[in-house]
Design a protein around this motif. Sequence first.
Motif, PDB file in Angstrom:
ATOM      1  N   PRO A 164      75.930  36.934  37.434  1.00 15.83           N
ATOM      2  CA  PRO A 164      77.010  36.792  38.442  1.00 15.83           C
ATOM      3  C   PRO A 164      77.648  38.130  38.795  1.00 15.83           C
ATOM      4  O   PRO A 164      77.960  38.391  39.961  1.00 15.83           O
ATOM      5  N   ALA A 165      77.823  39.018  37.801  1.00 15.95           N
ATOM      6  CA  ALA A 165      78.394  40.338  38.091  1.00 15.95           C
ATOM      7  C   ALA A 165      77.428  41.174  38.936  1.00 15.95           C
ATOM      8  O   ALA A 165      77.834  41.898  39.860  1.00 15.95           O
ATOM      9  N   VAL A 166      76.126  41.079  38.609  1.00 14.25           N
ATOM     10  CA  VAL A 166      75.126  41.795  39.399  1.00 14.25           C
ATOM     11  C   VAL A 166      75.134  41.303  40.842  1.00 14.25           C
ATOM     12  O   VAL A 166      75.056  42.089  41.793  1.00 14.25           O
ATOM     13  N   ALA A 167      75.227  39.992  41.008  1.00 17.20           N
ATOM     14  CA  ALA A 167      75.241  39.427  42.360  1.00 17.20           C
ATOM     15  C   ALA A 167      76.474  39.872  43.127  1.00 17.20           C
ATOM     16  O   ALA A 167      76.406  40.172  44.326  1.00 17.20           O
ATOM     17  N   GLU A 199      67.523  39.501  30.330  1.00 16.36           N
ATOM     18  CA  GLU A 199      68.206  38.614  29.403  1.00 16.36           C
ATOM     19  C   GLU A 199      69.560  39.147  28.962  1.00 16.36           C
ATOM     20  O   GLU A 199      70.427  38.400  28.492  1.00 16.36           O
ATOM     21  N   ASP A 200      69.763  40.481  29.119  1.00  9.73           N
ATOM     22  CA  ASP A 200      71.028  41.076  28.692  1.00  9.73           C
ATOM     23  C   ASP A 200      72.031  41.241  29.840  1.00  9.73           C
ATOM     24  O   ASP A 200      73.133  41.752  29.613  1.00  9.73           O
ATOM     25  N   GLU A 201      71.661  40.875  31.061  1.00  7.41           N
ATOM     26  CA  GLU A 201      72.511  41.127  32.237  1.00  7.41           C
ATOM     27  C   GLU A 201      73.423  39.941  32.515  1.00  7.41           C
ATOM     28  O   GLU A 201      73.083  38.790  32.262  1.00  7.41           O
ATOM     29  N   ASP A 202      74.601  40.311  33.045  1.00  8.18           N
ATOM     30  CA  ASP A 202      75.540  39.308  33.563  1.00  8.18           C
ATOM     31  C   ASP A 202      75.205  39.117  35.048  1.00  8.18           C
ATOM     32  O   ASP A 202      75.675  39.844  35.917  1.00  8.18           O
ATOM     33  N   GLY A 244      72.223  52.391  45.852  1.00  2.81           N
ATOM     34  CA  GLY A 244      73.003  51.731  44.805  1.00  2.81           C
ATOM     35  C   GLY A 244      72.521  50.321  44.542  1.00  2.81           C
ATOM     36  O   GLY A 244      72.408  49.886  43.376  1.00  2.81           O
ATOM     37  N   LEU A 245      72.235  49.585  45.639  1.00  8.53           N
ATOM     38  CA  LEU A 245      71.763  48.212  45.489  1.00  8.53           C
ATOM     39  C   LEU A 245      70.424  48.162  44.756  1.00  8.53           C
ATOM     40  O   LEU A 245      70.218  47.340  43.854  1.00  8.53           O
ATOM     41  N   ARG A 246      69.524  49.072  45.128  1.00  9.23           N
ATOM     42  CA  ARG A 246      68.206  49.093  44.488  1.00  9.23           C
ATOM     43  C   ARG A 246      68.329  49.462  42.998  1.00  9.23           C
ATOM     44  O   ARG A 246      67.669  48.863  42.132  1.00  9.23           O
ATOM     45  N   ALA A 247      69.209  50.448  42.727  1.00 10.89           N
ATOM     46  CA  ALA A 247      69.371  50.877  41.330  1.00 10.89           C
ATOM     47  C   ALA A 247      69.927  49.741  40.471  1.00 10.89           C
ATOM     48  O   ALA A 247      69.463  49.511  39.333  1.00 10.89           O
ATOM     49  N   GLN A 248      70.918  49.041  41.001  1.00 11.55           N
ATOM     50  CA  GLN A 248      71.496  47.923  40.249  1.00 11.55           C
ATOM     51  C   GLN A 248      70.448  46.859  39.951  1.00 11.55           C
ATOM     52  O   GLN A 248      70.344  46.343  38.824  1.00 11.55           O
ATOM     53  N   LEU A 249      69.660  46.515  40.955  1.00 10.98           N
ATOM     54  CA  LEU A 249      68.656  45.474  40.761  1.00 10.98           C
ATOM     55  C   LEU A 249      67.557  45.917  39.800  1.00 10.98           C
ATOM     56  O   LEU A 249      67.064  45.131  38.979  1.00 10.98           O
ATOM     57  N   GLU A 250      67.143  47.203  39.902  1.00 13.94           N
ATOM     58  CA  GLU A 250      66.097  47.690  39.008  1.00 13.94           C
ATOM     59  C   GLU A 250      66.570  47.685  37.554  1.00 13.94           C
ATOM     60  O   GLU A 250      65.832  47.299  36.633  1.00 13.94           O
ATOM     61  N   VAL A 251      67.830  48.121  37.343  1.00 13.60           N
ATOM     62  CA  VAL A 251      68.371  48.137  35.975  1.00 13.60           C
ATOM     63  C   VAL A 251      68.480  46.721  35.431  1.00 13.60           C
ATOM     64  O   VAL A 251      68.145  46.431  34.270  1.00 13.60           O
TER      65      VAL A 251
END
Length: 454
Positions: free
Chosen positions: A276-279, A271-274, A258-265
């Motif tokens: 703080p939410a990802v962190a 530029e489109d990612e939030d 899950g962690l790897r998938a989130q970071l890869e996405v």
Amino acid sequence: MRIFGDLLSPSCWTVRTRVTAAATLFVGLLLVIVTMLFYQAVHRTVFEGLHDQGTLVVSDLATLVDETDPRGTLGVLDPDYTLLQVVGAEGGVLASSESLHGRGPLKVPEPRVVGRPEYRTVYVPGKGEVYLVSEKVRTGGGMRIVHAGAPINEFTQYRASFIGLLVAMALIATAAVGWIVSLSVRRALRPVRVMRGELAEITGGETDRRVTVPSPNDEMSDLAESVNVTLDRLADVMSRQRAFVADVSHELRSPLTGLRAQLEVALEHPEDEDWPAVARAALGDADRLQGIVSDLLILAKLGAGVEVERERVDLGELVRAEARRRVRRVPVEVEAAVGVTARVTPHHLVRVLTNLLDNAERHARSRVWVTVEAEGREAVLEVRDDGSGIAPEDRERIFWRFHRLPEGRARDAAGTGLGLTISRDIARAHGGTLVAADSDQGARFVLRIPRDKP
């Protein structure tokens, strides 16, 4: 030379060699002692017979001399005592048997006391070794010395052969005993050789192999059964270890994936990612990984039997402090007897209590009860809730590693499934038990540990 000396050391010998050497040495020494005693017994028997027989002969000869004071040739009084001689006070031979005819007086010390025979072994030229009995006799014609001798050439001649025969018999008997003991030990150790070969064939992947139990029922069969029990335990340990590794791999793979998938996405369109939410999401997965690793370290330490310092703790005070430590979703009622103490590792027992309270809070509808009391030599801690309870068939499964009931997964998706496993291992490390017991309502966990001696 050193290598040769090491080979001669009994510590380098096999069991068969050591047992054979010890038994042979013992029997050899015993036979030497028996041989010496037997020879002494034969020697003593022969000379005691000569002593008694000579006493009678010299007594008869002394009586004859006292009554007749003979001259010339003496008749033989006993077929063994053929050497007879009567010596006058001046040292001349007055009478003698045919065997000593023409010889001078025997050169032996004069008896000291009249009428008391003296016994000795002397060498007589031409006659060899002679057992001689001498006695001083007072007659009307003066003092006389009478000698009665029995040749013992045959005894002395065959003595060396007799001793050699005894020694040869002792050596043959010792060798026979050594051979028999060696064969017996070899046969007795045959099951051990079979077991050794079977154990050597067992590899790490073969957990179903067992050694042959020999017959009859003896120490060797007991040893084989003990080896099989040990192999059963090892097989069980390996099976649980493999299951544990598989479970750990599965549990660690999910948060890592899950962690790897989130970071890869997130990195595909940064530029489109939030961020703080990802962190925060990544931190949640990291927290779950940290929890799993921490629980695994505790299980590893408990399984390895790592010694941890213990101290005397009042269980009632510990429970009250832990219940007040944080505000929970439902109230926790504590009923603890006074003076219920045990020697425990405090942070381990806090971990058990925290796990049980968290579990009760997760499933309770409105309330959690905790009681502490003494029952005989045990301290008993119970944690109950008013939830839906645990089905009887699940009361052991919930202590399995990474095993979680559907209701538990639904109420807490981030759990590791190791809390109750760790709690039971801690209870066992303290010489106690932890079980899910019967209850009229909700779940009821009972922890029992030995009380501290007053």
